[in-house]
Design an enzyme around this catalytic site. Structure first.
Site, PDB file in Angstrom:
ATOM      1  N   ASP A   1      -3.838 -31.522  38.966  1.00 22.18           N
ATOM      2  CA  ASP A   1      -4.028 -30.386  37.738  1.00 22.18           C
ATOM      3  C   ASP A   1      -3.273 -29.100  38.241  1.00 22.18           C
ATOM      4  O   ASP A   1      -3.865 -28.518  39.323  1.00 22.18           O
ATOM      5  CB  ASP A   1      -5.567 -30.224  37.686  1.00 22.18           C
ATOM      6  CG  ASP A   1      -5.861 -29.257  36.732  1.00 22.18           C
ATOM      7  OD1 ASP A   1      -5.853 -29.540  35.631  1.00 22.18           O
ATOM      8  OD2 ASP A   1      -5.946 -28.243  37.108  1.00 22.18           O
TER       9      ASP A   1
ATOM     10  N   TYR B   1      -0.145 -20.985  38.508  1.00 25.54           N
ATOM     11  CA  TYR B   1      -0.363 -21.497  40.028  1.00 25.54           C
ATOM     12  C   TYR B   1       1.057 -21.331  40.662  1.00 25.54           C
ATOM     13  O   TYR B   1       0.759 -21.539  41.881  1.00 25.54           O
ATOM     14  CB  TYR B   1      -0.907 -22.666  39.982  1.00 25.54           C
ATOM     15  CG  TYR B   1      -2.111 -23.093  39.456  1.00 25.54           C
ATOM     16  CD1 TYR B   1      -3.020 -22.003  38.844  1.00 25.54           C
ATOM     17  CD2 TYR B   1      -2.727 -24.159  39.155  1.00 25.54           C
ATOM     18  CE1 TYR B   1      -4.037 -22.238  37.985  1.00 25.54           C
ATOM     19  CE2 TYR B   1      -3.984 -24.589  38.742  1.00 25.54           C
ATOM     20  CZ  TYR B   1      -4.537 -23.643  37.914  1.00 25.54           C
ATOM     21  OH  TYR B   1      -5.753 -23.994  37.250  1.00 25.54           O
TER      22      TYR B   1
ATOM     23  N   LYS C   1      -0.456 -26.093  32.229  1.00 28.42           N
ATOM     24  CA  LYS C   1      -1.192 -25.362  31.289  1.00 28.42           C
ATOM     25  C   LYS C   1      -0.188 -24.251  30.859  1.00 28.42           C
ATOM     26  O   LYS C   1       0.576 -23.731  31.717  1.00 28.42           O
ATOM     27  CB  LYS C   1      -2.293 -24.566  32.182  1.00 28.42           C
ATOM     28  CG  LYS C   1      -3.211 -25.719  32.629  1.00 28.42           C
ATOM     29  CD  LYS C   1      -4.505 -25.297  33.033  1.00 28.42           C
ATOM     30  CE  LYS C   1      -5.366 -26.235  34.043  1.00 28.42           C
ATOM     31  NZ  LYS C   1      -4.928 -26.092  35.375  1.00 28.42           N
TER      32      LYS C   1
ATOM     33  N   HIS D   1      -4.357 -22.509  28.460  1.00 25.63           N
ATOM     34  CA  HIS D   1      -5.292 -22.124  29.694  1.00 25.63           C
ATOM     35  C   HIS D   1      -6.395 -21.263  29.333  1.00 25.63           C
ATOM     36  O   HIS D   1      -7.375 -21.336  29.916  1.00 25.63           O
ATOM     37  CB  HIS D   1      -4.074 -21.216  30.713  1.00 25.63           C
ATOM     38  CG  HIS D   1      -4.426 -21.595  32.019  1.00 25.63           C
ATOM     39  ND1 HIS D   1      -3.764 -21.488  33.193  1.00 25.63           N
ATOM     40  CD2 HIS D   1      -5.804 -21.519  32.841  1.00 25.63           C
ATOM     41  CE1 HIS D   1      -4.358 -21.645  34.266  1.00 25.63           C
ATOM     42  NE2 HIS D   1      -5.450 -21.613  34.039  1.00 25.63           N
TER      43      HIS D   1
END
Ligand code: NAP
Length: 274
Positions: free
Chosen positions: A48, A53, A78, A111
């Site tokens: 994930d 990120y 996302k 997200h």
């Protein structure tokens, strides 16, 4: 090696199968490649990540270097808030695929329910689903009002809703609605980011079942039917967090954990998002 996590899958409303344990990689930073490699080596088949990120590239690299066929690994990324909107979501998706080095993702999520833009963004995800570039599509941080608004106009129902979910934050109204609609639940920050691993009830149950506090928290979500996304960059913990399918919490342990609700939000809180 722990129990074979790759065999434990749930079926989504898209028809796709998703491994019930996925490695989270938020804040894994420079350790991302090593963490994903360790997870894949120890049976994980689900990662994930997210645009924000900053490690989609590393996730793709670790998957390629593992030599495991692409079709055997479930990859989620996302759509970030700044990219919401129809055209910008499509462009953001292309960029994510490029960074991952993939030609499709297994799951693409909105997200966060950005007001004014989330419905338009969903239309873009529906297009990506239609084109099968995202094999399943879903949302994250959508609570009851956001979900009700979405399903009123959606052509495709979200396959999953990824929310913070632990015994200390159960979001009962939202989880009931997801179950009613056939939307799978994904539990993020399932270890409370460490904040309740030393809670006395968790420690007592862990001693009773001879498992770690982390395994107790993860197993609680698994027994409620949720997908869990524990993050770790520590190989021993990565293995531990997947060892969830060779023990059970009995009804009294489950009831005790169910009784720990305290509205604990460890990250951002979508209840504040109109
Ligand atoms: N959609 C969203 O808005 C959203 C928000 C938050 C998170 N997420 C997803 O959910 C994933 C997990 O959530 P999270 O990263 O917030 O927190 P988490 O998984 O609840 O906790 C991670 C923390 O627990 C430690 N840890 C891991 N396994 C452990 C174990 N067995 N025993 C003791 N400590 C352990 C990790 O340390 P080490 O890494 O040092 O081992 C890290 O500090 C994220 O990585 C991300 O993929 C999504």
């Amino acid at each position: 090696m722990s129990q074979d996590v790759s065999n434990t899958v749930l079926k989504l409303n898209s028809g796709a199968h998703i491994p019930q344990v996925g490695l989270g990689v938020w804040q894994s930073g420079g350790a991302t490649v090593r963490a994903v490699a360790a997870a894949l080596q120890h049976g994980y088949r689900h990662v994930d990540t997210a645009r924000v990120y900053g490690n989609e590239h590393q996730v793709g690299q670790a998957i390629r270097e593992s030599g495991i066929p692409r079709a055997e690994v479930f990859v989620t990324t996302k759509l970030w808030n700044q990219d919401q909107g129809y055209d910008s979501a499509l462009r953001a998706f292309d960029s994510s695929l490029k960074r991952l080095g993939l030609d499709y993702v297994n799951l693409y999520l909105i997200h966060w329910p950005v007001a004014e833009l989330r419905l338009e963004s969903w239309r873009a995800l529906e297009q990506l689903y239609k084109d099968q570039r995202a094999r399943s599509i879903g949302v994250s941080n959508f609570l009851t009002p956001h979900l009700k608004e979405l399903v009123a106009s959606a052509k495709v129902l979200p396959a999953v809703n990824q929310i913070e979910l632990t015994p200390f934050l159960q979001r009962s109204e939202t989880t009931a609605l997801c179950r009613e609609l056939g939307i799978a639940l994904e539990a993020y920050s399932p270890l409370t980011r460490g904040e309740r691993l030393a809670h006395p009830a968790v420690l007592e149950i862990a001693a009773l079942v001879q498992r770690s506090p982390a395994q107790v928290l993860l197993r609680w979500n698994v027994q409620h039917g949720a997908i869990v996304l524990p993050k770790s960059v520590t190989p021993a913990r990565i293995i531990e967090n997947a060892g969830l399918f060779d023990f059970e919490l009995d009804a009294s342990a489950m009831a005790r954990l169910d009784g720990l609700e305290e509205g604990l939000v460890t990250g951002w809180n979508p209840a504040d998002q109109p």
